[in-house]
Design a protein around this motif. Structure first.
Motif, PDB file in Angstrom:
ATOM      1  N   ALA A  22      12.163  55.181  35.156  1.00 35.01           N
ATOM      2  CA  ALA A  22      11.656  54.462  36.327  1.00 35.01           C
ATOM      3  C   ALA A  22      10.155  54.670  36.473  1.00 35.01           C
ATOM      4  O   ALA A  22       9.411  53.726  36.776  1.00 35.01           O
ATOM      5  N   ASP A  23       9.687  55.894  36.238  1.00 31.28           N
ATOM      6  CA  ASP A  23       8.252  56.178  36.311  1.00 31.28           C
ATOM      7  C   ASP A  23       7.477  55.398  35.246  1.00 31.28           C
ATOM      8  O   ASP A  23       6.399  54.866  35.514  1.00 31.28           O
ATOM      9  N   MET A  24       8.035  55.351  34.032  1.00 36.04           N
ATOM     10  CA  MET A  24       7.366  54.621  32.950  1.00 36.04           C
ATOM     11  C   MET A  24       7.289  53.130  33.265  1.00 36.04           C
ATOM     12  O   MET A  24       6.246  52.499  33.052  1.00 36.04           O
ATOM     13  N   LEU A  25       8.363  52.569  33.778  1.00 39.90           N
ATOM     14  CA  LEU A  25       8.374  51.145  34.111  1.00 39.90           C
ATOM     15  C   LEU A  25       7.417  50.841  35.257  1.00 39.90           C
ATOM     16  O   LEU A  25       6.721  49.821  35.243  1.00 39.90           O
ATOM     17  N   SER A  26       7.368  51.724  36.236  1.00 36.86           N
ATOM     18  CA  SER A  26       6.438  51.543  37.352  1.00 36.86           C
ATOM     19  C   SER A  26       4.993  51.567  36.866  1.00 36.86           C
ATOM     20  O   SER A  26       4.172  50.767  37.301  1.00 36.86           O
ATOM     21  N   ALA A  27       4.699  52.498  35.974  1.00 32.79           N
ATOM     22  CA  ALA A  27       3.337  52.603  35.447  1.00 32.79           C
ATOM     23  C   ALA A  27       2.949  51.338  34.687  1.00 32.79           C
ATOM     24  O   ALA A  27       1.838  50.819  34.852  1.00 32.79           O
ATOM     25  N   ARG A  28       3.873  50.822  33.874  1.00 32.55           N
ATOM     26  CA  ARG A  28       3.576  49.599  33.119  1.00 32.55           C
ATOM     27  C   ARG A  28       3.392  48.413  34.055  1.00 32.55           C
ATOM     28  O   ARG A  28       2.513  47.571  33.847  1.00 32.55           O
ATOM     29  N   ALA A  29       4.230  48.332  35.081  1.00 32.60           N
ATOM     30  CA  ALA A  29       4.111  47.232  36.041  1.00 32.60           C
ATOM     31  C   ALA A  29       2.782  47.318  36.783  1.00 32.60           C
ATOM     32  O   ALA A  29       2.119  46.304  37.005  1.00 32.60           O
ATOM     33  N   PHE A  30       2.379  48.531  37.168  1.00 31.32           N
ATOM     34  CA  PHE A  30       1.107  48.711  37.860  1.00 31.32           C
ATOM     35  C   PHE A  30      -0.055  48.307  36.966  1.00 31.32           C
ATOM     36  O   PHE A  30      -0.992  47.633  37.414  1.00 31.32           O
ATOM     37  N   GLU A  31      -0.014  48.705  35.693  1.00 36.76           N
ATOM     38  CA  GLU A  31      -1.084  48.339  34.762  1.00 36.76           C
ATOM     39  C   GLU A  31      -1.165  46.828  34.588  1.00 36.76           C
ATOM     40  O   GLU A  31      -2.258  46.256  34.554  1.00 36.76           O
ATOM     41  N   ALA A  32      -0.015  46.173  34.489  1.00 35.95           N
ATOM     42  CA  ALA A  32       0.001  44.713  34.334  1.00 35.95           C
ATOM     43  C   ALA A  32      -0.541  44.038  35.589  1.00 35.95           C
ATOM     44  O   ALA A  32      -1.302  43.068  35.504  1.00 35.95           O
ATOM     45  N   LEU A  33      -0.163  44.553  36.746  1.00 40.23           N
ATOM     46  CA  LEU A  33      -0.652  43.986  38.002  1.00 40.23           C
ATOM     47  C   LEU A  33      -2.153  44.175  38.129  1.00 40.23           C
ATOM     48  O   LEU A  33      -2.876  43.255  38.527  1.00 40.23           O
ATOM     49  N   ASP A  34      -2.643  45.343  37.763  1.00 37.28           N
ATOM     50  CA  ASP A  34      -4.078  45.606  37.830  1.00 37.28           C
ATOM     51  C   ASP A  34      -4.848  44.671  36.898  1.00 37.28           C
ATOM     52  O   ASP A  34      -5.889  44.125  37.276  1.00 37.28           O
ATOM     53  N   ALA A  35      -4.329  44.475  35.698  1.00 37.65           N
ATOM     54  CA  ALA A  35      -4.983  43.565  34.752  1.00 37.65           C
ATOM     55  C   ALA A  35      -4.994  42.139  35.297  1.00 37.65           C
ATOM     56  O   ALA A  35      -5.999  41.425  35.182  1.00 37.65           O
ATOM     57  N   ARG A  36      -3.899  41.735  35.910  1.00 42.20           N
ATOM     58  CA  ARG A  36      -3.823  40.388  36.483  1.00 42.20           C
ATOM     59  C   ARG A  36      -4.806  40.228  37.635  1.00 42.20           C
ATOM     60  O   ARG A  36      -5.460  39.195  37.771  1.00 42.20           O
ATOM     61  N   LYS A  37      -4.933  41.270  38.461  1.00 46.42           N
ATOM     62  CA  LYS A  37      -5.889  41.210  39.572  1.00 46.42           C
ATOM     63  C   LYS A  37      -7.309  41.073  39.050  1.00 46.42           C
ATOM     64  O   LYS A  37      -8.117  40.329  39.611  1.00 46.42           O
ATOM     65  N   GLN A  38      -7.623  41.788  37.979  1.00 47.47           N
ATOM     66  CA  GLN A  38      -8.965  41.694  37.404  1.00 47.47           C
ATOM     67  C   GLN A  38      -9.218  40.303  36.847  1.00 47.47           C
ATOM     68  O   GLN A  38     -10.309  39.754  37.008  1.00 47.47           O
ATOM     69  N   ASP A  39      -8.222  39.719  36.184  1.00 51.30           N
ATOM     70  CA  ASP A  39      -8.364  38.361  35.664  1.00 51.30           C
ATOM     71  C   ASP A  39      -8.577  37.361  36.796  1.00 51.30           C
ATOM     72  O   ASP A  39      -9.421  36.473  36.707  1.00 51.30           O
ATOM     73  N   LEU A  40      -7.806  37.519  37.846  1.00 49.74           N
ATOM     74  CA  LEU A  40      -7.919  36.623  38.991  1.00 49.74           C
ATOM     75  C   LEU A  40      -9.286  36.759  39.664  1.00 49.74           C
ATOM     76  O   LEU A  40      -9.920  35.763  40.002  1.00 49.74           O
ATOM     77  N   ALA A  41      -9.748  37.994  39.810  1.00 46.85           N
ATOM     78  CA  ALA A  41     -11.064  38.215  40.414  1.00 46.85           C
ATOM     79  C   ALA A  41     -12.164  37.600  39.554  1.00 46.85           C
ATOM     80  O   ALA A  41     -13.107  37.001  40.079  1.00 46.85           O
ATOM     81  N   ALA A  42     -12.034  37.726  38.247  1.00 48.16           N
ATOM     82  CA  ALA A  42     -13.032  37.138  37.355  1.00 48.16           C
ATOM     83  C   ALA A  42     -13.039  35.617  37.482  1.00 48.16           C
ATOM     84  O   ALA A  42     -14.096  34.986  37.448  1.00 48.16           O
ATOM     85  N   THR A  43     -11.865  35.045  37.653  1.00 49.73           N
ATOM     86  CA  THR A  43     -11.767  33.598  37.812  1.00 49.73           C
ATOM     87  C   THR A  43     -12.396  33.156  39.130  1.00 49.73           C
ATOM     88  O   THR A  43     -13.129  32.168  39.179  1.00 49.73           O
ATOM     89  N   LEU A  44     -12.119  33.907  40.188  1.00 47.61           N
ATOM     90  CA  LEU A  44     -12.621  33.524  41.507  1.00 47.61           C
ATOM     91  C   LEU A  44     -14.106  33.793  41.688  1.00 47.61           C
ATOM     92  O   LEU A  44     -14.821  33.007  42.283  1.00 47.61           O
ATOM     93  N   PHE A  45     -14.559  34.932  41.180  1.00 47.79           N
ATOM     94  CA  PHE A  45     -15.928  35.357  41.458  1.00 47.79           C
ATOM     95  C   PHE A  45     -16.847  35.299  40.242  1.00 47.79           C
ATOM     96  O   PHE A  45     -18.029  35.605  40.340  1.00 47.79           O
ATOM     97  N   GLY A  46     -16.317  34.952  39.116  1.00 53.45           N
ATOM     98  CA  GLY A  46     -17.106  34.756  37.911  1.00 53.45           C
ATOM     99  C   GLY A  46     -17.938  35.954  37.522  1.00 53.45           C
ATOM    100  O   GLY A  46     -17.452  37.060  37.383  1.00 53.45           O
ATOM    101  N   ASN A  47     -19.210  35.741  37.354  1.00 51.81           N
ATOM    102  CA  ASN A  47     -20.109  36.762  36.839  1.00 51.81           C
ATOM    103  C   ASN A  47     -20.366  37.902  37.813  1.00 51.81           C
ATOM    104  O   ASN A  47     -20.814  38.969  37.404  1.00 51.81           O
ATOM    105  N   GLU A  48     -20.108  37.709  39.096  1.00 46.14           N
ATOM    106  CA  GLU A  48     -20.346  38.768  40.071  1.00 46.14           C
ATOM    107  C   GLU A  48     -19.501  39.996  39.761  1.00 46.14           C
ATOM    108  O   GLU A  48     -19.977  41.122  39.837  1.00 46.14           O
TER     109      GLU A  48
END
Length: 69
Positions: A22-48
């Motif tokens: 459960a801990d391993m799956l949670s960690a992987r899910a958190f990493e995937a969510l964090d990566a997705r948030k960064q992608d979304l932020a890059a899309t919304l805010f571009g170079n900033e």
């Protein structure tokens, strides 16, 4: 953590193995969510976002170099 999980399974510690899995799956899910948030932020805010990340990396590197001296 993977070897811990395998060791727990091999030794019959199923409850501990379940918690470790459960801990391993949670960690992987958190990493995937964090990566997705960064992608979304890059899309919304571009170079900033990229500029802010580069500045943070530069400051961290300077701090590391200062500590090494």
């Amino acid at each position: 953590m993977t070897t811990t999980f395998i060791d727990q399974l091999a030794s019959g510690q199923s409850s501990e193995a379940k918690d470790t899995l459960a801990d391993m799956l949670s960690a992987r899910a958190f990493e995937a969510l964090d990566a997705r948030k960064q992608d979304l932020a890059a899309t919304l805010f571009g170079n900033e976002v990229a500029a802010a990340q580069q500045q943070a990396a530069d400051e961290e590197q300077q701090a590391t170099e200062t500590e090494a001296e």
